[in-house]
Design an enzyme around this catalytic site. Structure first.
Site, PDB file in Angstrom:
ATOM      1  N   GLY A  28       0.821  -1.203   0.000  1.00 38.25           N
ATOM      2  CA  GLY A  28       0.000   0.000   0.000  1.00 38.25           C
ATOM      3  C   GLY A  28       0.855   1.253   0.000  1.00 38.25           C
ATOM      4  N   ASP A  66       8.510   6.603   8.081  1.00 37.83           N
ATOM      5  CA  ASP A  66       8.118   7.966   8.452  1.00 37.83           C
ATOM      6  C   ASP A  66       7.172   8.604   7.440  1.00 37.83           C
ATOM      7  OD1 ASP A  66       9.792   8.560   6.319  1.00 37.83           O
ATOM      8  OD2 ASP A  66      11.347   9.506   7.532  1.00 37.83           O
ATOM      9  N   ASP A 120       4.496  -4.745  -7.368  1.00 40.51           N
ATOM     10  CA  ASP A 120       3.842  -3.506  -6.925  1.00 40.51           C
ATOM     11  C   ASP A 120       4.364  -2.294  -7.684  1.00 40.51           C
ATOM     12  OD1 ASP A 120       6.174  -4.261  -5.208  1.00 40.51           O
ATOM     13  OD2 ASP A 120       5.908  -2.233  -4.443  1.00 40.51           O
ATOM     14  N   ASN A 121       5.402  -2.483  -8.502  1.00 38.27           N
ATOM     15  CA  ASN A 121       5.915  -1.400  -9.345  1.00 38.27           C
ATOM     16  C   ASN A 121       5.683  -1.680 -10.821  1.00 38.27           C
ATOM     17  OD1 ASN A 121       6.909   0.070  -7.147  1.00 38.27           O
ATOM     18  ND2 ASN A 121       8.833  -1.054  -7.150  1.00 38.27           N
ATOM     19  N   ASP A 169       7.845   4.449 -10.485  1.00 40.92           N
ATOM     20  CA  ASP A 169       8.792   4.306  -9.382  1.00 40.92           C
ATOM     21  C   ASP A 169      10.235   4.457  -9.864  1.00 40.92           C
ATOM     22  OD1 ASP A 169      10.324   3.755  -7.147  1.00 40.92           O
ATOM     23  OD2 ASP A 169       8.900   2.319  -6.348  1.00 40.92           O
TER      24      ASP A 169
END
Length: 471
Positions: free
Chosen positions: A84, A119, A243-244, A253
């Site tokens: 995600g 982060d 996922d890319n 990406d």
């Protein structure tokens, strides 16, 4: 600021995403704004403070529907059941002046439920890298996400190197649907969501596609051409995880990506690709693997799975042949040939072998075929000389090989050492090289003699041995 949002993904079921706003930053400062792309998107900019606040995430524009998308994926071949958007927020979608629908996403906009202890931020280096390289890819004519804005946050981001200046990139994409978006619903057995996603993807990207296998075929065709285009300019993605891998067929990406300087088929740059899974020459095989994962996910929604497996197998097995066809066409053009004959591909493969053996620069070697300096690219110029006679005899049969060569081979690419120099300078507050690279790379097929220094390969002490994700 006026952004005419027309949000369709936010209308999908809640299980596809988490709604949340970007996390505001301390002191946003606009570093770059892509006026041409803004015009295409139909965005009318007001004043600079509004631009900085909007594209830092401090001020959510009216009509936006901020959310973090859910997906899963195979990372370096290993299954991760939930990924995600860990540091990105999809503001919404716009239909541009060309009638095309595109996502507007803030990257580095703060933590989300998918941050996995991260982060949620980005530091300045990867933001500037993606801005320059994605826009360069667009100028090269290769399908790609694009950069609309870059904003410095006024807050530090902490990485292994210590405290670094934070930044946010505004990324524009045909969509952010990935192979991993399908994988997560298939793996969870959420077939209703899988069917909804499949229909959404067809309507958004491939309205002519007929059902799941039609979608698989369309994605296959788009990815096959994309991989051949990457190869033709010496591009190495570096993290071709599922996922890319975008359903739209765009490059997405720009983490540990790179363009080759010295040609070698086994070239790897990504610091996390320890075994060369995503090496330059492996990219055609990896896209087959990724599309097999998409096929596996799509099959889960079919009623006759045995028939679907047979059809999907045939679709996926056709990918290598399609890539070879595109590759052959593109590389023949790189040596000035548009009307293929028997034996032409031998010229290409022979040249590539000689380049690998003689440490020839990939970009400069092909571009210089339209001039008289190609032999200088080889450690042993005789290696080129013994190839040249046969090539010249062949291209003498072509109508205008020089024009073909110049149209197929860029004079300029975003070279790794220049990108690193740009980042170092920007961290020190100097954005001159960032602006210069952006300008030169916007017309990469033009000679631009005033900027010939940007064509130079790295000196030994400038070589960038590895590239990094930035997370």
């Amino acid at each position: 600021m006026t952004i005419r949002f027309d949000n369709s993904y936010a209308a999908l079921p809640a299980g596809f995403y988490t709604r949340l706003d970007p996390t505001p930053v301390k002191a946003p400062r606009l570093l770059a704004f892509n006026d041409d792309l803004a015009t295409l998107l139909g965005i009318a900019k007001d004043d600079l403070p509004d631009l900085a606040a909007t594209f830092a995430g401090n001020s959510v524009p009216e009509g936006a529907a901020p959310l973090a998308q859910l997906y899963a994926g195979h990372q370096f071949g290993n299954w991760n059941p939930q990924l995600g958007d860990g540091r990105a927020i999809l503001l919404g979608e716009v239909v541009g002046t060309d009638g095309q629908r595109r996502d507007i996403q803030l990257k580095g906009s703060g933590p989300t439920p998918y941050s996995r202890m991260g982060d949620g931020r980005a530091w300045l280096g990867p933001v500037l890298r993606e801005y320059v390289v994605s826009e360069a890819m667009h100028a090269l004519g290769i399908p790609t996400t694009r950069a609309l804005a870059a904003v410095e946050t006024g807050e530090p981001v902490f990485r292994e190197q210590g405290a670094l200046p934070g930044a946010v990139l505004t990324r524009v994409a045909a969509s952010h649907l990935r192979v991993g978006t399908f994988q997560i619903f298939a793996a969870r057995g959420e077939i209703a969501h899988l069917k909804t996603l499949t229909q959404y993807a067809i309507e958004r990207h491939y309205p002519e596609a007929d059902g799941p296998m039609g979608l698989l075929t369309a994605v296959r065709d788009a990815q096959a051409r994309l991989i051949a285009q990457w190869m033709s300019v010496g591009f190495i993605h570096g993290v071709m995880n599922t996922d890319n891998c975008a359903i739209s067929g765009e490059t997405i990406d720009y983490g540990p990506c790179a363009f080759m300087d010295v040609y070698h088929p086994n070239t790897v740059f990504s610091s996390i690709d320890q075994f060369g899974r995503y090496a330059y020459s492996n990219q055609p095989d990896i896209v087959v693997w990724n599309l097999a994962q998409l096929a596996t996910a799509l099959i889960q929604q079919t009623s006759d799975k045995e028939a679907a497996v047979e059809e999907a197998t045939a679709i996926v097995h056709a990918i290598p042949g399609l890539i070879r066809e595109h590759w052959a066409e593109m590389f023949l053009r790189k040596i000035g040939i548009t009307n293929a004959q028997d034996g032409d591909l031998d010229l290409v493969t022979d040249l590539l072998q000689r380049m690998a053996e003689n440490q020839a620069d990939f970009t400069n070697t092909f571009r210089s075929l339209s001039a008289e300096s190609t032999r200088d690219q080889f450690t042993d110029p005789a290696a080129f000389d013994s190839w040249e006679d046969g090539w010249r005899a062949r291209v003498a049969q072509e109508a205008d090989p020089i024009s073909v060569i110049n149209a197929a081979n860029p004079a300029f690419i975003p070279r790794n050492h220049r990108i690193e120099q740009m980042i170092d300078a920007a961290v020190a507050g100097d954005y001159a090289l960032f602006e210069r690279l952006g300008s030169v790379l916007s017309t990469p097929y033009d000679d631009q003699p005033d900027h010939a220094d940007l064509k130079r390969p790295p000196k030994p002490d400038e070589v960038v041995p590895a590239t990094f994700c930035g997370t």
